[in-house]
Scaffold this motif. Structure first.
Motif, PDB file in Angstrom:
ATOM      1  N   LYS A 124      -4.729   4.818  -1.806  1.00 19.61           N
ATOM      2  CA  LYS A 124      -3.836   3.557  -1.184  1.00 19.61           C
ATOM      3  C   LYS A 124      -4.146   2.423  -1.903  1.00 19.61           C
ATOM      4  CE  LYS A 124      -2.373   3.833   3.582  1.00 19.61           C
ATOM      5  NZ  LYS A 124      -2.827   3.939   4.892  1.00 19.61           N
ATOM      6  N   PHE A 125      -5.466   2.197  -2.241  1.00 19.47           N
ATOM      7  CA  PHE A 125      -6.051   1.245  -3.132  1.00 19.47           C
ATOM      8  C   PHE A 125      -5.396   1.107  -4.667  1.00 19.47           C
ATOM      9  CE2 PHE A 125      -9.207  -0.923  -5.989  1.00 19.47           C
ATOM     10  CZ  PHE A 125      -9.444  -2.317  -5.098  1.00 19.47           C
ATOM     11  N   TYR A 151      -1.241  -1.177  -8.339  1.00 20.40           N
ATOM     12  CA  TYR A 151      -0.337  -1.036  -9.098  1.00 20.40           C
ATOM     13  C   TYR A 151       1.080  -2.086  -8.515  1.00 20.40           C
ATOM     14  CZ  TYR A 151       3.607   1.543 -11.267  1.00 20.40           C
ATOM     15  OH  TYR A 151       4.781   1.853 -11.942  1.00 20.40           O
ATOM     16  N   ASN A 152       1.291  -1.914  -7.356  1.00 18.99           N
ATOM     17  CA  ASN A 152       2.352  -2.543  -6.672  1.00 18.99           C
ATOM     18  C   ASN A 152       2.126  -4.156  -6.519  1.00 18.99           C
ATOM     19  OD1 ASN A 152       3.681  -0.276  -5.921  1.00 18.99           O
ATOM     20  ND2 ASN A 152       3.006   0.177  -3.845  1.00 18.99           N
ATOM     21  N   LEU A 153       0.950  -4.507  -6.780  1.00 23.09           N
ATOM     22  CA  LEU A 153       0.745  -5.916  -6.773  1.00 23.09           C
ATOM     23  C   LEU A 153       1.405  -6.773  -8.022  1.00 23.09           C
ATOM     24  CD1 LEU A 153      -0.860  -7.569  -4.808  1.00 23.09           C
ATOM     25  CD2 LEU A 153      -2.871  -7.390  -6.077  1.00 23.09           C
ATOM     26  N   VAL A 177       0.780  -1.197  -0.050  1.00 26.50           N
ATOM     27  CA  VAL A 177      -0.031   0.054  -0.026  1.00 26.50           C
ATOM     28  C   VAL A 177       1.029   1.254   0.114  1.00 26.50           C
ATOM     29  CG1 VAL A 177      -1.931  -1.212   0.988  1.00 26.50           C
ATOM     30  CG2 VAL A 177      -0.212  -0.036   2.480  1.00 26.50           C
ATOM     31  N   GLY A 178       2.176   1.166   0.068  1.00 32.45           N
ATOM     32  CA  GLY A 178       3.168   2.264  -0.174  1.00 32.45           C
ATOM     33  C   GLY A 178       3.374   2.756   1.220  1.00 32.45           C
ATOM     34  N   ALA A 179       3.373   1.964   2.236  1.00 35.17           N
ATOM     35  CA  ALA A 179       3.580   2.481   3.676  1.00 35.17           C
ATOM     36  C   ALA A 179       4.923   2.018   4.186  1.00 35.17           C
ATOM     37  CB  ALA A 179       2.387   2.417   4.528  1.00 35.17           C
TER      38      ALA A 179
END
Ligand SMILES: NC(=O)c1ccc[n+]([C@@H]2O[C@H](COP(=O)([O-])OP(=O)(O)OC[C@H]3O[C@@H](n4cnc5c(N)ncnc54)[C@H](O)[C@@H]3O)[C@@H](O)[C@H]2O)c1
Length: 343
Positions: free
Chosen positions: A307-308, A313-315, A37-39
């Motif tokens: 976040k979604f 994207y990161n998935l 989620v980029g955290a």
């Protein structure tokens, strides 16, 4: 690194630190989710800290968690100083179970530790069509309005609701101008922090991350944010039996005992009062999104949408791991000279 591989590696590291397979997997999933989620400030960068706390016997790797049902909807959990992820995983599941039975589930947890991102737990309830509030307190970081000494944690406030779409509404925000994890990352990488978010130990504004860590963080919106931080401390700490009033220990720097953090989960069926909640929430969001926009704004986002997007994207990509963390992973995995490494 590929996600599955990373999850396996983290699980193996936690198992080496005496957690059960089940508990290690719960922790690994939460840490990988934070990266997705980029955290990253709540992801792999904290793995060494959790392991250090197990080694120093201030996190109990084999907790005997006591679950006391006070009524059909209310449960009190004593987490026996477990790692926060495990306590929170049990807590949110219990709150959902209680809400299924009676419409509302209230779960208070004491004797827990740092559990990462509040939104991760709220999402679990929202995915099942529940509304959720999630609270946790944290070690001193924010000076109460008018004080020059930190006492409140960055105490996140988290509210989630189904939206009748795949993208949940998750408002998950620290009550400090920026979260402490970001300041830690800046201090580690030698980067400046924005002005107006912290004071040094003498009460002077600073954008030096190290000085900010020694000084105080500022709450959002002055006395209003200070009041919100206080509210979270009361709900998570005073109310549940957890530490409060500045007594939660810093997980990175203070190994003199367990943190005894408190968490509170409130989960409600979305359609308790109206049968057509899904239709109403869709209409609500639609109305807000249709508003005329400021110059440069393409879309009015609701909390959680950003976040979604990042998650999706990161998935599809591998998770980037910086060199410092790679070193941590190697040491933790092989347990090479871990006795000298923990000093
Ligand atoms: N466990 C702990 O002790 C602890 C302490 C503090 C923070 N945290 C966690 O750290 C995480 C990060 O906190 P943060 O304060 O840095 O969050 P943030 O500032 O990144 O986001 C805060 C909220 O604002 C929303 N948001 C962001 N940009 C938006 C936009 N353009 N339009 C609409 N909404 C938008 C986000 O979706 C989020 O809900 C949270 O998940 C929190 O739970 C944990």
């Amino acid at each position: 690194m590929e996600k599955k591989k990373l999850k396996k590696l983290i699980t193996r590291i936690f198992v080496k630190h005496k957690l059960s397979n089940k508990h290690a997997l719960i922790c690994a999933e939460a840490l990988v989710n934070a990266e997705l989620v980029g955290a990253p400030s709540h992801g792999l960068s904290r793995l060494k800290m959790y392991c250090d706390r197990v080694n120093k016997k201030v996190i109990n790797p084999k907790p005997k968690i006591k679950i006391k049902n006070i009524s059909k909807s209310i449960t009190h959990i004593d987490a026996d100083n477990s790692i926060g992820f495990v306590a929170a995983d049990i807590g949110i599941k219990k709150a959902i179970e209680n809400a299924k039975k009676s419409g509302i589930g209230l779960v208070g947890i004491k004797n827990s530790g740092h559990y990462g991102l509040s939104g991760y737990y709220a999402e679990q309830a929202v995915k099942k069509n529940f509304i959720a509030f999630v609270f946790t307190n944290a070690p001193p970081a924010i000076a109460p309005h008018g004080a020059i000494k930190s006492l409140f944690g960055t105490n996140p406030i988290c509210f989630g609701t189904p939206t009748n779409s795949k993208v949940p509404f998750i408002l998950d925000t620290s009550v400090s101008m920026i979260n402490r994890g970001k300041i830690r990352v800046a201090a580690k990488t030698g980067k400046k922090i924005p002005s107006g978010v912290a004071l040094d130990k003498f009460g002077k504004p600073t954008s030096d991350a190290k000085k900010a860590l020694e000084g105080v963080q500022l709450p959002i919106a002055g006395f209003r944010g200070s009041g919100l931080a206080w509210m979270v401390d009361i709900l998570s700490g005073v109310f549940t039996g957890g530490n409060h009033g500045g007594k939660v220990k810093d997980p990175f720097d203070d190994f003199t005992g367990p943190q005894n953090i408190g968490h509170l989960f409130i989960v409600m069926k979305a359609n308790i009062f109206v049968k057509n909640f899904n239709k109403r929430i869709k209409e609500n969001i639609k109305r807000i999104k249709k508003l005329p926009k400021l110059k440069g704004i393409k879309e009015i986002l609701y909390p959680g949408q950003n976040k979604f997007k990042r998650f999706r994207y990161n998935l599809k990509k591998e998770i980037k791991i910086n060199e410092d963390i790679k070193k941590d992973l190697k040491v933790l995995e092989n347990f090479i000279n871990w006795k000298c490494y923990i000093k």
